[in-house]
Motif scaffolding. Sequence first.
Motif, PDB file in Angstrom:
ATOM      1  N   VAL A   1       0.842  -1.193   0.000  1.00 54.22           N
ATOM      2  CA  VAL A   1       0.000   0.000   0.000  1.00 54.22           C
ATOM      3  C   VAL A   1       0.877   1.242   0.000  1.00 54.22           C
ATOM      4  CG1 VAL A   1      -1.799   1.285   1.232  1.00 54.22           C
ATOM      5  CG2 VAL A   1      -1.815  -1.225   1.262  1.00 54.22           C
ATOM      6  N   VAL A   2       0.537   2.194  -0.848  1.00 50.36           N
ATOM      7  CA  VAL A   2       1.227   3.485  -0.921  1.00 50.36           C
ATOM      8  C   VAL A   2       0.207   4.577  -0.675  1.00 50.36           C
ATOM      9  CG1 VAL A   2       2.472   5.078  -2.440  1.00 50.36           C
ATOM     10  CG2 VAL A   2       3.011   2.642  -2.494  1.00 50.36           C
ATOM     11  N   TRP A   3       0.606   5.597   0.093  1.00 46.38           N
ATOM     12  CA  TRP A   3      -0.302   6.706   0.371  1.00 46.38           C
ATOM     13  C   TRP A   3       0.490   7.979   0.655  1.00 46.38           C
ATOM     14  CZ3 TRP A   3       1.131   3.041   3.838  1.00 46.38           C
ATOM     15  CH2 TRP A   3       1.584   3.454   5.091  1.00 46.38           C
ATOM     16  N   ALA A   4      -0.198   9.115   0.567  1.00 46.23           N
ATOM     17  CA  ALA A   4       0.382  10.414   0.889  1.00 46.23           C
ATOM     18  C   ALA A   4      -0.091  10.829   2.276  1.00 46.23           C
ATOM     19  CB  ALA A   4      -0.030  11.459  -0.147  1.00 46.23           C
ATOM     20  N   LYS A   5       0.798  11.480   3.043  1.00 47.62           N
ATOM     21  CA  LYS A   5       0.476  11.878   4.405  1.00 47.62           C
ATOM     22  C   LYS A   5       1.162  13.191   4.735  1.00 47.62           C
ATOM     23  CE  LYS A   5       1.123  10.355   9.215  1.00 47.62           C
ATOM     24  NZ  LYS A   5       1.685   9.269  10.070  1.00 47.62           N
ATOM     25  N   PHE A   6       0.408  14.099   5.373  1.00 50.18           N
ATOM     26  CA  PHE A   6       0.973  15.355   5.847  1.00 50.18           C
ATOM     27  C   PHE A   6       1.659  15.100   7.175  1.00 50.18           C
ATOM     28  CE2 PHE A   6       0.854  19.541   7.885  1.00 50.18           C
ATOM     29  CZ  PHE A   6       1.405  20.316   6.874  1.00 50.18           C
ATOM     30  N   CYS A   7       2.947  15.433   7.269  1.00 46.37           N
ATOM     31  CA  CYS A   7       3.757  15.096   8.442  1.00 46.37           C
ATOM     32  C   CYS A   7       3.919  16.292   9.378  1.00 46.37           C
ATOM     33  CB  CYS A   7       5.125  14.600   7.993  1.00 46.37           C
ATOM     34  SG  CYS A   7       5.051  13.158   6.914  1.00 46.37           S
TER      35      CYS A   7
END
Length: 202
Positions: free
Chosen positions: A9-15
């Motif tokens: 699974v690949v996803w974008a996340k605000f860190c």
Amino acid sequence: VWNGSEYGVVWAKFCNNGENEIFFNRFTGAGVKISQDIIISTGHLTADSNYAFAWNGTEYGVVWEDYWGNVPLHSNTYSSYSTYFSRVNAQGQKTITDIRIATGGQFNQMNLFWNNSAYALIYVNYRPNEIQWRRFGADGQPTGSVKIIDSAGKEIDTLSVVWTGTNYDLSWNYFTAFGGGSRSVRLSASGDLVDQAVSPPP
């Protein structure tokens, strides 16, 4: 993506550091996380939420777009956008230094496929607003030139792509100054047009 025994699974996340990053992890068939999250987009400023990935039988190929900060984010210039390719093994570890595959433009609605011999990336480049096709070897290096599937000044929306095992089937909606319509095309494994159907503006 199901690889035959588990999901990648690949996803974008605000860190917490204020940056958007692209992450990868493995999950069992029951949806249980197997390992620690890894950051795919390390070393760059801000990863956009435009990304795609595919399983080639032994490892994953991951493509994403980054913003480098030389001009305002989401401006009309897009000179600070670059697109990268990386490889992730079955254990969830990056195996190569990121390969910059494009500079400038803005890649959206990216679709990455493995066709049993090479990767194909099909996407909308909003500068100059075209649907484009590009081939990559198993090592992630681009091979051949970019092929333009559709242009002619349309605003392209809702691109959908599937790999049938022999062809790529694409469908999308578009808008012009005179209305809108839809188009479907079939491409060969090498990205060449096989046939098409067009619904013109009303």
